[in-house]
Enzyme design. Structure first.
Site, PDB file in Angstrom:
ATOM      1  N   ARG A 123      19.993  70.876  32.997  1.00  0.00           N
ATOM      2  CA  ARG A 123      20.948  71.550  32.109  1.00  0.00           C
ATOM      3  C   ARG A 123      20.237  72.642  31.315  1.00  0.00           C
ATOM      4  NH1 ARG A 123      23.716  65.875  29.995  1.00  0.00           N
ATOM      5  NH2 ARG A 123      25.421  65.836  31.506  1.00  0.00           N
TER       6      ARG A 123
ATOM      7  N   ASN B 227      23.606  45.603  27.878  1.00  0.00           N
ATOM      8  CA  ASN B 227      22.739  46.210  28.885  1.00  0.00           C
ATOM      9  C   ASN B 227      21.380  45.538  28.948  1.00  0.00           C
ATOM     10  OD1 ASN B 227      24.112  48.356  30.382  1.00  0.00           O
ATOM     11  ND2 ASN B 227      24.625  49.016  28.319  1.00  0.00           N
TER      12      ASN B 227
ATOM     13  N   ALA C  68      29.263  51.308  43.850  1.00  0.00           N
ATOM     14  CA  ALA C  68      30.671  51.678  44.046  1.00  0.00           C
ATOM     15  C   ALA C  68      31.200  52.526  42.897  1.00  0.00           C
ATOM     16  CB  ALA C  68      31.524  50.426  44.217  1.00  0.00           C
TER      17      ALA C  68
ATOM     18  N   VAL D 237      19.068  55.099  35.560  1.00  0.00           N
ATOM     19  CA  VAL D 237      20.060  56.123  35.234  1.00  0.00           C
ATOM     20  C   VAL D 237      21.055  55.568  34.214  1.00  0.00           C
ATOM     21  CG1 VAL D 237      21.929  57.550  36.185  1.00  0.00           C
ATOM     22  CG2 VAL D 237      19.824  57.216  37.500  1.00  0.00           C
TER      23      VAL D 237
ATOM     24  N   GLN E  26      17.609  42.291  36.129  1.00  0.00           N
ATOM     25  CA  GLN E  26      17.198  43.169  37.230  1.00  0.00           C
ATOM     26  C   GLN E  26      15.681  43.400  37.226  1.00  0.00           C
ATOM     27  OE1 GLN E  26      19.828  46.581  37.427  1.00  0.00           O
ATOM     28  NE2 GLN E  26      21.600  45.279  37.897  1.00  0.00           N
TER      29      GLN E  26
ATOM     30  N   HIS F 150      17.042  60.172  26.502  1.00  0.00           N
ATOM     31  CA  HIS F 150      18.233  60.752  27.128  1.00  0.00           C
ATOM     32  C   HIS F 150      19.416  60.479  26.203  1.00  0.00           C
ATOM     33  CE1 HIS F 150      21.435  61.927  29.709  1.00  0.00           C
ATOM     34  NE2 HIS F 150      21.952  60.727  29.641  1.00  0.00           N
TER      35      HIS F 150
ATOM     36  N   ASP G 207      19.065  66.400  31.800  1.00  0.00           N
ATOM     37  CA  ASP G 207      18.858  67.240  30.612  1.00  0.00           C
ATOM     38  C   ASP G 207      17.970  68.436  30.968  1.00  0.00           C
ATOM     39  OD1 ASP G 207      19.983  65.162  28.582  1.00  0.00           O
ATOM     40  OD2 ASP G 207      18.533  64.074  29.782  1.00  0.00           O
TER      41      ASP G 207
END
Ligand code: NAI
Length: 328
Positions: free
Chosen positions: A164, A107, A13, A131, A114, A189, A161
Site C-alpha cells: 500500500r 484468537n 473457504a 495473516v 495451531q 499490522h 501495508d
C-alpha cells in the site's frame, strides 16, 4: 521434476482463501517449476467444510499442472502434517459487542492450538506466515506454542501495508512501483504501523528529497496507509481480500526465493534490533537469501521515527500483556 512442497492454508473457504489458493496452485507462491500439495483447514462445521469442498472442485476444474494433490481438514494435526509452508489465514473476526480483549483471547486460543500442532507435525523447516488478525500477536502466540520449532520460522504479514505504501509513494512521485527500493514498514499490522520512505530511492534518487514535504508524510501518507483497510471496507462492503492474498504470496515468495539484495518488509521475531524487545513480532526492513531473512541493520532512527516506532511497539507490548496469562 521437483518433489512437491506441502502448503497448508487455514481459513481456506474464506474470502482471502478464495483469492489465495488459485495463485498458489498456479505457481505464484513457490515458483513455476515447483509442484505443490494443498492441505486445507477449515473449522469443523458442516457449512464451512461444504464450502471448502466447493473451492476444491473449482481448483480441480482449473487443471493446474503444478497442483500435485489437495486434502480437506478440520483438525490442524492432520492439516499441518509435514507442511513446508503454513499460511494461517483463518481467525476469529470481531463480532458485535466484542471487545478488543475478547478478540485477542478468542484468537489466542486458535493460535495456541495451531502452534502446538505445527510443533508436533510440521516440517522442521516450516515457514509460517500469519495473516489472520491481530496478525503480529497471533504469530507470537503460535511461536510461543511451538518450542521445538525455530522461532525465526514464525512471521506475520506486514506486506500489504508495504505494498500500500509503495503505491502511494509511486503515485505521489510519479514513478513506477517497481522502481522504488528501500521502502519499509515498522511495527504492528494495525493503523499504528509506521511506513517509512526516508531511505527509499528511485533510480538512485532519494524519494524523501523528491517529496520534500513532511506535512504530507504525517497528515496524508501515514493516515492513508494506516487506514486503508477501513477505506476498503467502506468502499467494497467487505475487507481487503485479493490484495491481502497477493501480499501473502509476495511475502512467502520472497522469503523462499530471495530478494536479490532488495529490501522488503516482514513481521519477524525481533532479535533486539532497533531497541525492539527480543521475541516481539515486529515489522522490519529485511533482505532474504537462501530461504532466510535478515533484518537490515544500521539505519538511523530520527526523532519522528522513534516516536512512531515507540507507539506501534507500545501497542504490541499491550497485546502481548493481554495474552500472557494464556501462554503459561
Ligand atoms: P473470512 O471470514 O472470509 O474467512 C476466514 C475463514 O477462516 C472462514 O472461512 C472461517 O471459517 C475460517 N476459520 C476461522 N477460524 C478458523 C480456525 N480456527 N481454523 C481454520 N479455519 C478457521 O475472512 P478473510 O477476509 O478471509 O480474512 C481472514 C483474516 O485475515 C481475518 O482475520 C482478517 O482480519 C485478516 N486480514 C489480515 C490482513 C493483513 O494484512 N495481515 C489483511 C486482510 C485481512
Amino acid at each position: 521434476a521437483k518433489t512437491p512442497k506441502r502448503v497448508a492454508v487455514t481459513g481456506a473457504a474464506g474470502q482471502i482463501g478464495y483469492s489465495l489458493l488459485f495463485r498458489i496452485a498456479n505457481g505464484d507462491l513457490l515458483g513455476k517449476d515447483q509442484p505443490v500439495i494443498l492441505q486445507l483447514l477449515e473449522i469443523d462445521n458442516e457449512k464451512a467444510q461444504k464450502a471448502l469442498k466447493g473451492v476444491m472442485m473449482e481448483l480441480e476444474d482449473c487443471a493446474f499442472p503444478l497442483l500435485a494433490g489437495m486434502t480437506a481438514h478440520s483438525d490442524p494435526m492432520t492439516a499441518f502434517k509435514d507442511a513446508d509452508v503454513a499460511l494461517l489465514v483463518g481467525a476469529r473476526p470481531r463480532g458485535p459487542g466484542m471487545e478488543r480483549k475478547d478478540l485477542l483471547e478468542a484468537n489466542a486460543q486458535i493460535f495456541t492450538v495451531q502452534g502446538k500442532a505445527l510443533d508436533a507435525v510440521a516440517s522442521r523447516d516450516v515457514k509460517v506466515l500469519v495473516v489472520g488478525n491481530p496478525a503480529n500477536t497471533n504469530a507470537y502466540i503460535a511461536m510461543k506454542s511451538a518450542p521445538n520449532l525455530p522461532a525465526k520460522n514464525f512471521t506475520a504479514m506486514l506486506r500489504l501495508d508495504h505494498n500500500r505504501a509503495l503505491s502511494q509513494v509511486a503515485a505521489k512521485t510519479g514513478t513506477a512501483v517497481g522502481d522504488i527500493e528501500k521502502l519499509c514498514v515498522w511495527g504492528n499490522h494495525s493503523p499504528t504501523m509506521y511506513a517509512d520512505y526516508r531511505f527509499a530511492t528511485v533510480g538512485g534518487k532519494s524519494v524523501k528529497d523528491m517529496i520534500n514535504d513532511q506535512e504530507w508524510n504525517r497528515d496524508v501518507f501515514l493516515p492513508t496507509v494506516g487506514k486503508r483497510g477501513a477505506a476498503i471496507i467502506d468502499a467494497r462492503g467487505a475487507s481487503s481480500a485479493a490484495s491481502a492474498a497477493n501480499a501473502a504470496i509476495d511475502h512467502v515468495h520472497d522469503w523462499v526465493l530471495g530478494t536479490a539484495g532488495k529490501w522488503t518488509t516482514m513481521g519477524v521475531p525481533s532479535d533486539g534490533s532497533y531497541g525492539i524487545p527480543e521475541g516481539i513480532i515486529f515489522g522490519f526492513p529485511v533482505t532474504t537469501e537462501n530461504g532466510e531473512y535478515k533484518i537490515v541493520q544500521g539505519l538511523e532512527i530520527d526523532e519522528f521515527s522513534r516516536e512512531r516506532i515507540n507507539k506501534t511497539l507500545a501497542e504490541l507490548e499491550e497485546e502481548r500483556a493481554g495474552v500472557a496469562h494464556l501462554l503459561k
